[in-house]
Design a protein around this motif. Structure first.
Motif, mmCIF file in Angstrom:
data_model
loop_
_atom_site.group_PDB
_atom_site.id
_atom_site.type_symbol
_atom_site.label_atom_id
_atom_site.label_comp_id
_atom_site.label_asym_id
_atom_site.label_seq_id
_atom_site.Cartn_x
_atom_site.Cartn_y
_atom_site.Cartn_z
ATOM 1 N N GLY A 98 -45.985 -52.944 93.955
ATOM 2 C CA GLY A 98 -47.029 -53.927 94.384
ATOM 3 C C GLY A 98 -48.455 -53.531 94.694
ATOM 4 N N PHE A 99 -48.554 -51.968 94.596
ATOM 5 C CA PHE A 99 -49.990 -51.608 94.702
ATOM 6 C C PHE A 99 -50.618 -51.044 93.570
ATOM 7 N N ILE A 100 -51.846 -51.445 93.606
ATOM 8 C CA ILE A 100 -52.694 -51.020 92.611
ATOM 9 C C ILE A 100 -52.581 -49.613 92.028
ATOM 10 N N ARG B 225 -55.720 -58.538 86.820
ATOM 11 C CA ARG B 225 -54.587 -57.952 85.978
ATOM 12 C C ARG B 225 -54.272 -56.481 86.262
ATOM 13 N N GLU B 226 -54.427 -56.133 87.382
ATOM 14 C CA GLU B 226 -54.580 -54.960 87.695
ATOM 15 C C GLU B 226 -53.148 -54.289 87.357
ATOM 16 N N PRO B 227 -52.796 -53.064 86.877
ATOM 17 C CA PRO B 227 -51.431 -52.629 86.714
ATOM 18 C C PRO B 227 -51.135 -52.031 88.039
ATOM 19 N N THR B 228 -49.777 -52.386 88.586
ATOM 20 C CA THR B 228 -49.533 -52.099 89.865
ATOM 21 C C THR B 228 -47.988 -51.321 90.048
#
Lengths: 329, 520
Positions: free
Chosen positions: B112-114, B106-109
């Motif tokens: 589309g990239f972390i 559930r990484e914040p992006t």
């Protein structure tokens, strides 16, 4: 390099980054020493021609090693890459009379498909990667030899893009070298900044934990073998383009060279630690050492093997030391 | 607590092969409730929790979350619905950072990239909100077990857990860390999270749990309020025995304290003088006489295990002297130590004790193999004889000597490990947390066994973080603090208060210890 670089980066990197830098340190230090020694001893070493040549010669192995890096990061291994490379080159050469597009798609597609087969057997049938890819290596090599009757298949001159991939230049830089750096840049970003990349590390770190965290571990493992197949396939068509032919014996033993490059770079065979940056150093280091042997000229190939093996062991031992020191700091 | 339950499990059954692991078990949780789940090993606690968290499928029964029926296929499904588990073996990614472990999947992006910056900031805020001082950018492997546990709980919280299962959360925590865990549990409780708390430690159950559900042999025995339930009654429920049947103390030692005088004049089997090793052990001196159980007490990190490893030759000593039978010895490897008559049962049964895929027979005779071997061939006859003798003597419950050890309960595994050393005929036995993670029935048996061994003249060095075990079991207690032996208590001096005072004096942990330990 660690003392020179670390202060500048402090605060930007966490301790884990420092550890991985140190781990990679062994290979970087060795690469720097090899380059310095090379330029002092051989006038011909530090010339643009020679260096570009080293890069071009190693670009294809580099692509194979990059795919291997993903697989090893998940804790797996792919012994079939050399054979898949040959399959890809042979198919590309056979299809080249129908044009480059079909040749490239056919070659890379076939290798990718066989990579998917590897992945399915590993994740569905739950057979160990070592066994699955060993079987694939034997079968795919056999298929390449059988279909070609052990003959080299000439590539059609109509497939100009295929030839360009292998022999073309962008300015002074050979196309395979451009591909090599491009692939590593994309892989680096993928591993660090995409979910797919982070899942690769997660699965390699602890597959059980990754599963319990709800990550799609099986699909991910499957994807890494497909990717490894695809990159081996890409290397196969580049090599076919360069040689002007698809050779069924191409890439023999490359799986071991690729594993050596990954390990020398500092990616752990147990998975979860390392990356594209580590492998590129490993590929370059082994390439430079090989180049130095050639410049020396008097060492027989068999003794070169002995030296390369000894050297590989030495680098790995140094890495282990550095890593332990970083841990117990 | 009169409103509808947050979670209701009704008539849950599950069989493995032909064996019923769970037989129509019910469990209900209220919002903001801490619910203890107790039972001996094999009672079905883990199975019930695995069904709840989607790791197993139930054969029969209903699970309702907030009144609607749910059916989780995978842990991911359960997490999505707000049901999370923190396992005893902490399942985290050890090489990755705290923040990544909390947010993976559930990484914040951004584009589309972390977005690492945002992820670290969110993690820092979450940890602060839970009152935890943990660097989100540290790797999990750099944290101690307690902090790893907190990270696992923080992950559950960040997933929006409404039901949190804590499986033996304190089995490797120091008293101070336990108090941090209590605070965290209280905070979650106040937020309305329902917590299932699995533990073998009664003090903890009474300190933080509201109700308790007791399982035995896969069946529901009772659900009671903790308040007003006497300890002894709870033990009786778990064991299925009457009050009268349980006459001894809390442990199986009986009271061993007086035994010290009887052995005071015997020459020491082990003496250490100013032993130092690694970064943690600085100056440890004590002795063990035949027939004695010497307890080694100390907070986590005080050097208890390191002491054992240094004596056993598992770690390199960089100072001090070890005497076995009055002779200065220098065991460099466990092999040396074994030859001198020292046995060592590690605290980490899974990693350093059992060989899971081998049989009881093979595990039991592992350390004695050199004596059973002639020209490199193991004598099966002698091996079988020894195995049978110890399986009977120690009451090891198994289908046969050829059963794989990983299929046994923790208590039986521990007995096999004890037997492994007994058949080498040791003069000194070092036991590191001999009853950790073992259900209370088997615990008593092991304690009685240790007692018997001492009576037969063996010297025993026993490391334990359970105060009762030390006070009731030891003839003497040596207390370690920060890698040094700081106190030695004998006979009547041995009391929980005295041990805790010695463990914790001059350290900020002292107050926390007094607040949470069984000083009653």
């Amino acid at each position: 390099m660690t003392t020179g670089m670390l202060p500048a980066l402090r605060g930007h990197f966490t301790s884990s980054r420092a550890v991985s830098l140190l781990q990679r340190g062994g290979a970087v230090v060795a690469l720097v020493i090899a380059c310095i020694a090379g330029s002092m001893r051989y006038y011909a070493f530090a010339t643009p021609e020679n260096l570009l040549n080293v890069l071009r010669q190693n670009s294809m192995l580099g692509l194979v090693a990059l795919g291997m890096t993903f697989v090893i990061l998940t804790g797996g291994i792919d012994l079939s890459v050399g054979a898949l490379l040959a399959v890809s080159g042979v198919i590309a050469a056979m299809l080249s009379k129908h044009g480059s597009l079909l040749a490239l798609a056919g070659g890379i597609g076939a290798a990718t498909a066989l990579g998917v087969v590897n992945g399915l057997l590993i994740t569905r049938a739950r057979i160990q990667p070592f066994i699955v890819t060993l079987a694939m290596m034997i079968a795919a090599r056999g298929a390449a030899l059988a279909v070609t009757s052990e003959q080299s298949i000439p590539a059609s001159p109509q497939a100009s893009a295929l030839t360009w991939l292998g022999r073309g230049q962008l300015g002074p830089v050979p196309v395979p070298v451009v591909l090599f750096f491009l692939a590593y840049a994309v892989a680096w970003v993928t591993l660090r900044y995409t979910r797919f990349g982070r899942y690769v590390y997660a699965v390699g770190d602890s597959e059980e934990a990754a599963r319990l965290m709800g990550l799609p571990a099986d699909r991910l493992v499957l994807a890494t073998y497909a990717l490894s197949g695809a990159l081996a396939g890409l290397a196969g068509v580049v090599l076919a383009g360069r040689l002007g032919a698809g050779q069924p014996v191409a890439g023999t033993g490359w799986e071991l060279d690729a594993i050596a490059a990954v390990v020398v770079g500092g990616t752990l065979l147990t998975g979860g630690q390392g990356g594209a940056g580590a492998t590129i150093i490993g590929v370059l280091l082994l390439g430079v050492i090989f180049n130095l042997f050639n410049l020396e000229g008097t060492i027989s190939p068999w003794w070169q093997w002995v030296l390369r093996g000894t050297f590989l062991m030495g680098v790995v031992i140094i890495q282990g030391r550095l890593q332990r020191r970083a841990r117990s700091h | 607590m009169s409103d509808a339950p947050l979670l209701r499990m009704e008539g849950i059954s599950k069989a493995f092969g032909g064996a019923m692991a769970l037989d129509r078990v019910d469990l209900s949780l209220q919002r903001g409730e801490v619910h203890a789940l107790v039972g001996e090993n094999g009672a079905g606690k883990s199975t019930l929790m695995k069904i709840l968290t989607g790791a197993y499928h139930r054969d029969a029964g209903v699970v309702q979350l907030e009144g609607s029926e749910v059916d989780f296929d995978t842990p991911a499904d359960a997490q999505g619905a707000g049901v999370c588990a923190v396992h005893q073996e902490i399942h985290l990614l050890s090489h990755r950072t705290v923040a990544e472990n909390i947010y993976i999947g559930r990484e914040p992006t951004r584009y589309g990239f972390i977005d690492w910056g945002r992820m670290n900031a969110q993690a820092a805020e979450l940890l602060r909100g839970l009152g935890l001082d943990i660097d989100p950018e540290a790797t999990v492997e750099s944290l101690n077990t307690a902090r790893q546990q907190m990270v696992a709980i923080a992950r559950g919280v960040s997933l929006g857990a409404r039901v949190l299962v804590l499986d033996e959360p304190t089995s490797s925590l120091s008293p101070r860390e336990v108090s941090i865990l209590y605070e965290l549990v209280a905070r979650l409780k106040a937020n309305g999270t329902a917590i299932v708390y699995i533990s073998h430690r009664f003090d903890e159950l009474y300190a933080i749990c509201d109700r308790v559900t007791v399982l035995r042999d896969g069946k529901l025995v009772a659900t009671r309020a903790m308040a007003g339930l006497e300890r002894l009654d709870l033990v009786c429920l778990m064991l299925g025995k009457s009050r009268e049947a349980l006459r001894d103390g809390v442990t199986g030692f009986g009271d061993h304290r007086d035994a010290g005088e009887a052995v005071a004049d015997r020459p020491a089997v082990l003496r250490t003088e100013h032993v130092a090793s690694g970064a943690k052990l600085h100056d440890v001196s004590f002795e063990v006489r035949p027939g004695e159980i010497v307890g080694l007490a100390g907070l986590l990190g005080s050097g208890r295990t390191e002491t054992a490893r240094a004596i056993f030759g598992a770690d390199v000593r960089n100072g001090g002297t070890v005497f076995v039978h009055g002779e200065s010895v220098n065991p460099r490897t466990p092999d040396d130590a074994i030859r001198m008559g020292v046995g060592f049962v590690s605290e980490d049964r899974k990693a350093e004790g059992i060989i899971p895929e081998l049989s009881i027979r093979e595990n039991l005779t592992l350390a004695a193999l050199p004596t059973l071997t002639k020209f490199g061939v193991v004598s099966r006859v002698k091996q079988r004889e020894i195995v049978e003798r110890y399986m009977t003597r120690l009451g090891i419950k198994a289908s046969s000597a050829d059963q794989r050890i990983r299929e046994l309960s923790g208590g039986n595994q521990q007995k096999v490990l004890l037997a492994r050393w007994l058949c080498t005929d040791p003069k000194l036995l070092i036991l590191d947390e001999p009853t950790r993670g073992i259900d209370i029935g088997a615990k008593g048996e092991i304690q009685r066994l240790v007692n018997e061994l001492a009576k037969l003249g063996m010297g025993v060095l026993m490391i334990s973080s359970e105060i009762e075990e030390l006070t009731e079991g030891s003839t003497r207690v040596v207390v370690l603090r920060d890698g040094c032996s700081v106190a030695e208590l004998t006979g009547a001096e041995i009391s929980p208060q005295a041990i805790i005072r010695a463990m914790a004096s001059d350290s900020p942990a002292a107050s926390a210890v007094n607040a949470t330990s069984p000083v009653s």
